[in-house]
Design a protein around this motif. Structure first.
Motif, PDB file in Angstrom:
ATOM      1  N   LEU A   1       0.791  -1.224   0.000  1.00 47.61           N
ATOM      2  CA  LEU A   1       0.000   0.000   0.000  1.00 47.61           C
ATOM      3  C   LEU A   1       0.827   1.280   0.000  1.00 47.61           C
ATOM      4  N   ASP A   2       2.131   1.172   0.178  1.00 52.30           N
ATOM      5  CA  ASP A   2       2.942   2.382   0.237  1.00 52.30           C
ATOM      6  C   ASP A   2       2.954   3.101  -1.108  1.00 52.30           C
ATOM      7  N   PRO A   3       2.872   4.431  -1.101  1.00 48.59           N
ATOM      8  CA  PRO A   3       2.940   5.179  -2.361  1.00 48.59           C
ATOM      9  C   PRO A   3       4.265   4.932  -3.079  1.00 48.59           C
ATOM     10  N   VAL A   4       4.215   4.978  -4.397  1.00 50.46           N
ATOM     11  CA  VAL A   4       5.399   4.800  -5.234  1.00 50.46           C
ATOM     12  C   VAL A   4       5.785   6.164  -5.804  1.00 50.46           C
ATOM     13  N   PRO A   5       7.014   6.613  -5.584  1.00 49.86           N
ATOM     14  CA  PRO A   5       7.409   7.941  -6.063  1.00 49.86           C
ATOM     15  C   PRO A   5       7.588   7.962  -7.581  1.00 49.86           C
ATOM     16  N   PRO A   6       7.516   9.159  -8.174  1.00 51.27           N
ATOM     17  CA  PRO A   6       7.736   9.264  -9.622  1.00 51.27           C
ATOM     18  C   PRO A   6       9.190   8.979  -9.975  1.00 51.27           C
ATOM     19  N   LEU A   7       9.449   8.789 -11.259  1.00 53.09           N
ATOM     20  CA  LEU A   7      10.814   8.586 -11.728  1.00 53.09           C
ATOM     21  C   LEU A   7      11.014   9.386 -13.002  1.00 53.09           C
ATOM     22  N   GLU A   8      12.246   9.459 -13.462  1.00 58.84           N
ATOM     23  CA  GLU A   8      12.545  10.225 -14.663  1.00 58.84           C
ATOM     24  C   GLU A   8      11.805   9.644 -15.861  1.00 58.84           C
ATOM     25  N   PRO A   9      11.384  10.506 -16.813  1.00 54.12           N
ATOM     26  CA  PRO A   9      10.713   9.980 -18.014  1.00 54.12           C
ATOM     27  C   PRO A   9      11.555   8.925 -18.711  1.00 54.12           C
ATOM     28  N   TRP A  10      10.889   7.938 -19.279  1.00 56.24           N
ATOM     29  CA  TRP A  10      11.577   6.797 -19.865  1.00 56.24           C
ATOM     30  C   TRP A  10      10.837   6.338 -21.119  1.00 56.24           C
ATOM     31  N   GLY A  11      11.539   5.634 -21.985  1.00 53.26           N
ATOM     32  CA  GLY A  11      10.940   5.099 -23.201  1.00 53.26           C
ATOM     33  C   GLY A  11      11.139   3.610 -23.309  1.00 53.26           C
ATOM     34  N   ALA A  12      10.257   2.954 -24.056  1.00 47.81           N
ATOM     35  CA  ALA A  12      10.353   1.503 -24.265  1.00 47.81           C
ATOM     36  C   ALA A  12       9.649   1.130 -25.560  1.00 47.81           C
ATOM     37  N   LEU A  13      10.118   0.063 -26.165  1.00 48.76           N
ATOM     38  CA  LEU A  13       9.463  -0.550 -27.315  1.00 48.76           C
ATOM     39  C   LEU A  13       9.063  -1.959 -26.916  1.00 48.76           C
TER      40      LEU A  13
END
Length: 399
Positions: free
Chosen positions: A285-297
């Motif tokens: 239940l703990d909040p998940v912090p944001p992270l740097e923008p990322w890309g994927a295929l």
């Protein structure tokens, strides 16, 4: 069930999938097995998607590393399970698949085979025919090397023959019944997909007895334990998820899903982009912090693309007709910062071509183009055929 514990906004859901699914570059994992564990299971209907899903999550991997896990180490196995779809599971998870979704599909398949065979020219007693056919295939494989479906059909008289499907229609054709018997035995767990014949892009499995491949035949879990195991793993990978999401992924009933959520003491949370609550494990239940923008295929039918029925938190509804068929099956996708922003296809030489249909900015586009160049090099000119290519070419037109 309990009142909502907290609200999980869409941005946090996207941050969770970036980490849990090992697709953000900083969160990729070390091995093919790790990648499969991260996703609970990998879609394997399209053979190449297993290798491409692993490539998206493991740096420095080669196709041979995936083959090694499947066919030498046997730490992964392919199993027809949820929604009558072939998945690649960590081998210890197969008993849960067999006791839950595989068993559910097997009941339907057995009923269908008995009905259709009994109504054909093969026999008037479909149940008797199926019993003899199953026994004959098992007897053949008990003294055989791994065998393809065609080899089994040719060697076992009891499964030879065809059934006319849609007779009189221009699309009608004769269907061999041997694969039906083989698939049913696989659903029941007595036989298993073993070595693959030919290139990794193609699904040409050889079959053998499970104990011959794994050294034993682990018994299926009972139904409640099987669904508890799978839904707990699903929630860790994909949560928060709605009841509709879990039912979609599992191919089960809402009654089964709700009962299992209750048995797991799942916790109700609010969501931005769904008309119903989501669910999380009580230890998650703990909040998940944001992270740097990322890309994927990601490839056709990647488990991230296919993990939820309600997809608005990562998919603009206007993109859906270009990327998903009417059954909800997704094509090859380009992601930026937790959202699908386009598609990818290959040109005639095998180079990966992007179709980005959102303004994600020059730097983001450059990162995805660099990833496309990496994938082109990794494929080395091998072209991945896909039933979605024609549709996606509207998104990623070739030069």
């Amino acid at each position: 069930m309990s009142a909502q514990a907290r609200h999980v906004p869409d941005a946090e859901r996207r941050a969770r999938l970036a980490r849990r699914h090992a697709i953000a570059p900083a969160h990729r994992v070390a091995t093919v097995l790790d990648a499969t564990h991260a996703m609970t299971a990998l879609h394997a209907t399209e053979a190449a998607s297993v290798h491409l899903a692993a490539w998206a999550r493991v740096d420095g991997i080669a196709p041979a590393d995936v083959d090694r896990a499947l066919y030498e180490e046997r730490s992964l196995v392919k199993q027809l399970a949820m929604r009558r779809t072939v998945f690649t599971f960590p081998t210890p998870l197969r008993p849960a698949a067999l006791g839950g979704p595989s068993a559910r599909v097997a009941v339907k398949e057995r009923t269908r085979i008995i009905k259709e065979v009994g109504a054909s020219d093969l026999t008037a007693d479909g149940e008797l025919w199926l019993g003899r056919a199953r026994a004959a295939v098992l007897e053949f494989l008990d003294g055989s090397e791994p065998a393809s479906a065609q080899a089994i059909r040719e060697a076992v008289p009891e499964v030879q023959g065809t059934i006319a499907m849609a007779p009189g229609k221009k699309w009608g054709r004769d269907i061999p019944v041997a694969p039906w018997v083989i698939w049913l035995l696989g659903l029941e767990g007595s036989i298993i997909r073993g070595p693959n014949i030919g290139h990794w892009r193609l699904s040409r499995p050889q079959w053998l007895l499970t104990e011959q491949w794994l050294g034993e035949t682990p018994p299926a879990l009972d139904t409640s334990d099987a669904y508890a195991e799978l839904i707990a793993r699903y929630l860790h990978t994909f949560g928060p998820a709605t009841v509709d999401d879990v039912q979609w992924w599992l191919g089960s009933t809402k009654t089964q899903v709700r009962a299992t959520l209750e048995s797991l003491s799942a916790v109700e949370v609010g969501l931005d982009s769904a008309n119903e609550s989501g669910w999380l494990l009580p230890t998650d239940l703990d909040p998940v912090p944001p992270l740097e923008p990322w890309g994927a295929l990601l490839p056709v039918l990647d488990p991230t693309t296919m993990g939820w029925k309600l997809r608005d938190f990562y998919l603009d509804p206007q993109h859906r007709p270009f990327l998903f068929d009417t059954a909800g099956n997704g094509g090859a996708t380009a992601w930026w910062d937790g959202r699908i922003v386009g598609a990818w296809v290959q040109d005639p030489d095998g180079a990966v071509v992007l179709g980005i249909r959102e303004d994600i900015g020059r730097d983001a586009t450059a990162q995805l183009e660099a990833r496309a160049a990496e994938l082109s090099a990794w494929l080395g000119g091998d072209r991945i055929s896909s039933p979605y290519s024609a549709l996606q070419l509207k998104w990623a037109p070739l030069p």
